[in-house]
Design a protein around this motif. Structure first.
Motif, PDB file in Angstrom:
ATOM      1  N   TYR A  27       5.026   1.745   1.783  1.00 54.85           N
ATOM      2  CA  TYR A  27       5.442   1.190   0.494  1.00 54.85           C
ATOM      3  C   TYR A  27       6.833   1.686   0.089  1.00 54.85           C
ATOM      4  O   TYR A  27       7.414   1.172  -0.875  1.00 54.85           O
ATOM      5  N   LEU A  84       0.807  -1.453  -8.820  1.00 57.22           N
ATOM      6  CA  LEU A  84      -0.128  -2.391  -8.183  1.00 57.22           C
ATOM      7  C   LEU A  84      -1.290  -2.711  -9.118  1.00 57.22           C
ATOM      8  O   LEU A  84      -1.744  -3.863  -9.180  1.00 57.22           O
ATOM      9  N   ASP A  85      -1.767  -1.715  -9.852  1.00 58.91           N
ATOM     10  CA  ASP A  85      -2.840  -1.957 -10.826  1.00 58.91           C
ATOM     11  C   ASP A  85      -2.393  -2.962 -11.892  1.00 58.91           C
ATOM     12  O   ASP A  85      -3.159  -3.850 -12.281  1.00 58.91           O
ATOM     13  N   LEU A 101      -3.208   2.040   0.378  1.00 59.30           N
ATOM     14  CA  LEU A 101      -2.289   2.941  -0.305  1.00 59.30           C
ATOM     15  C   LEU A 101      -2.915   4.316  -0.507  1.00 59.30           C
ATOM     16  O   LEU A 101      -2.254   5.351  -0.333  1.00 59.30           O
ATOM     17  N   GLU A 102      -4.178   4.335  -0.880  1.00 61.88           N
ATOM     18  CA  GLU A 102      -4.859   5.598  -1.162  1.00 61.88           C
ATOM     19  C   GLU A 102      -4.962   6.487   0.074  1.00 61.88           C
ATOM     20  O   GLU A 102      -4.947   7.713  -0.029  1.00 61.88           O
ATOM     21  N   GLU A 110      -5.008  -1.714  -1.967  1.00 60.40           N
ATOM     22  CA  GLU A 110      -5.105  -0.473  -2.743  1.00 60.40           C
ATOM     23  C   GLU A 110      -5.760   0.639  -1.922  1.00 60.40           C
ATOM     24  O   GLU A 110      -5.330   1.805  -1.985  1.00 60.40           O
ATOM     25  N   LYS A 139      -2.202  -6.456 -10.413  1.00 63.56           N
ATOM     26  CA  LYS A 139      -3.565  -6.960 -10.215  1.00 63.56           C
ATOM     27  C   LYS A 139      -4.158  -7.427 -11.537  1.00 63.56           C
ATOM     28  O   LYS A 139      -4.787  -8.494 -11.609  1.00 63.56           O
ATOM     29  N   ILE A 189      -5.724  -7.698  -2.769  1.00 61.91           N
ATOM     30  CA  ILE A 189      -5.013  -6.576  -3.392  1.00 61.91           C
ATOM     31  C   ILE A 189      -5.889  -5.329  -3.410  1.00 61.91           C
ATOM     32  O   ILE A 189      -5.407  -4.206  -3.203  1.00 61.91           O
ATOM     33  N   SER A 190      -7.182  -5.507  -3.631  1.00 66.66           N
ATOM     34  CA  SER A 190      -8.104  -4.363  -3.624  1.00 66.66           C
ATOM     35  C   SER A 190      -8.126  -3.691  -2.252  1.00 66.66           C
ATOM     36  O   SER A 190      -8.181  -2.459  -2.154  1.00 66.66           O
ATOM     37  N   SER A 235       0.986   3.175  -7.245  1.00 62.70           N
ATOM     38  CA  SER A 235      -0.405   2.813  -7.522  1.00 62.70           C
ATOM     39  C   SER A 235      -0.549   2.151  -8.889  1.00 62.70           C
ATOM     40  O   SER A 235      -1.256   1.147  -9.036  1.00 62.70           O
ATOM     41  N   MET A 242       6.152  -3.417  -4.546  1.00 70.18           N
ATOM     42  CA  MET A 242       4.780  -3.852  -4.810  1.00 70.18           C
ATOM     43  C   MET A 242       4.754  -5.315  -5.253  1.00 70.18           C
ATOM     44  O   MET A 242       3.849  -6.061  -4.880  1.00 70.18           O
TER      45      MET A 242
END
Length: 355
Positions: free
Chosen positions: A274, A37-38, A146-147, A143, A41, A139-140, A34, A79
């Motif tokens: 992932y 990825l942040d 992923l969550e 995300e 982004k 990408i959002s 996570s 990622m």
């Protein structure tokens, strides 16, 4: 490799992230993935790119840095590969819109071109309006996927765990914990947890399951062969799923999988997408595959003069070949090990397999 060697070439936030992972301030596959990825982004949001090629070159450079700095954490490079695939998709969608506006195409003629066309390699140097905003929005959405990946895996628990079964697992895995807890809400079954050296995290999982009123027994690795004939299923997590369907999993997984194969017990692996990597296990590159930890968890130190002459190796990971795996359960459903190559082709572009 030294992080300082990359100063000036990569974003400072990436340098700090690598340092945090190595110091243990950022741990766990989900948290590391996570955070990666942040960072990617934010890298795209802060950058100035005239075309998709410049954006991809920047992402690839930072992905290569993460891959070399954290070789045992395959998800960080994954990622970068996934974001590169997103850039390609957004560029292709934007280019198609521009082309359709430029000329009116007959639907039958367009279909004929698609069927008969030969891919000669995409050129990413053209300017596509709103490419950055489209990539960030994509990408959002990723995300959010992923969550919810662990929850989506846990939702499948009732399909694979039945009443009065005996389930064996090992170590501490949050996805396995969620999976078993979800099944326990509708089924009554027993769990055997292998302590799993050198960190012996199995005891932590056993305590957590006990709080959920799940009948749990803790055993040592040496008792696996004796107990396996009574087990109905082996359910484990994994650190990485290799390109051939093999696993980079916590130490002792190979022994458990061998015992399960001998007793014809199915081995089910819970792995969010992932964790799938296009890498293979290379016999000449063990340093990138494995890591080592202090052996004090499995070996009692003393002042005996003989111990000072002994070299102690305590690997963190085992390699489990795909023929020992029965089924993978990801956030998109169940898959056979032989299907991993197909999932990889959907997740990443072939040109991005090598960072």
């Amino acid at each position: 490799m030294k992080v300082d060697d990359w100063k000036g070439e990569v974003h400072p936030h990436f340098l700090g992230f690598v340092t945090a992972v190595k110091q243990g301030k950022c741990s766990g596959s989900s948290e590391i993935t996570s955070k990666t990825l942040d960072l990617l982004k934010q890298l795209i949001a802060d950058g100035e790119f005239s075309n998709a090629q410049e954006m991809m070159d920047t992402i690839r450079a930072h992905g290569r840095f993460l891959h070399k700095a954290l070789p045992s954490h395959a998800s960080v490079a994954n990622m970068a590969r996934r974001v590169l695939k997103i850039v390609r998709e957004e560029y292709a969608a934007g280019s198609k819109i521009i082309k359709n506006k430029a000329e009116e195409v007959d639907p039958q003629e367009s279909l004929h071109k698609i069927v008969t066309s030969v891919d000669s390699g995409e050129d990413y140097s053209s300017h596509v309006p709103d490419l950055k905003s489209g990539v960030i929005e994509h990408i959002s959405e990723f995300e959010m996927e992923l969550e919810t990946s662990i929850d989506n895996i846990a939702q499948q628990a009732q399909e694979h765990i039945h009443s009065n079964e005996i389930i064996l697992t090992l170590g501490m895995s949050h996805v396995v914990e969620s999976f078993l807890r979800k099944a326990a809400a509708h089924r009554k079954f027993a769990v055997i947890v292998v302590t799993c050296g050198p960190m012996r995290k199995g005891q932590e999982l056993a305590v957590s399951l006990g709080k959920s009123k799940i009948n749990t027994t803790v055993i040592e690795e040496r008792a696996v062969w004796a107990i396996m004939s009574r087990v109905n299923k082996v359910i484990i997590g994994t650190h990485t799923v290799m390109a051939n369907g093999g696993l980079r999993a916590i130490s002792s997984c190979h022994v458990v999988a061998l015992a399960a194969k001998h007793c014809s017990v199915p081995v089910i692996v819970l792995a969010p997408l992932y964790k799938l990597t296009p890498q293979y296990l290379c016999s000449y590159d063990q340093d990138a595959f494995n890591s080592y930890t202090a052996p004090d968890g499995v070996l009692d130190f003393s002042d005996h003069p003989t111990l000072s002459q002994i070299k102690r190796y305590c690997p963190v990971f085992d390699y489990v070949p795909p023929e020992l795996i029965t089924l993978f359960i990801s956030n998109t459903g169940g898959h056979a090990p032989s299907y991993v190559y197909r999932l990889l082709s959907e997740l990443y572009h072939p040109d991005d397999y090598e960072m």
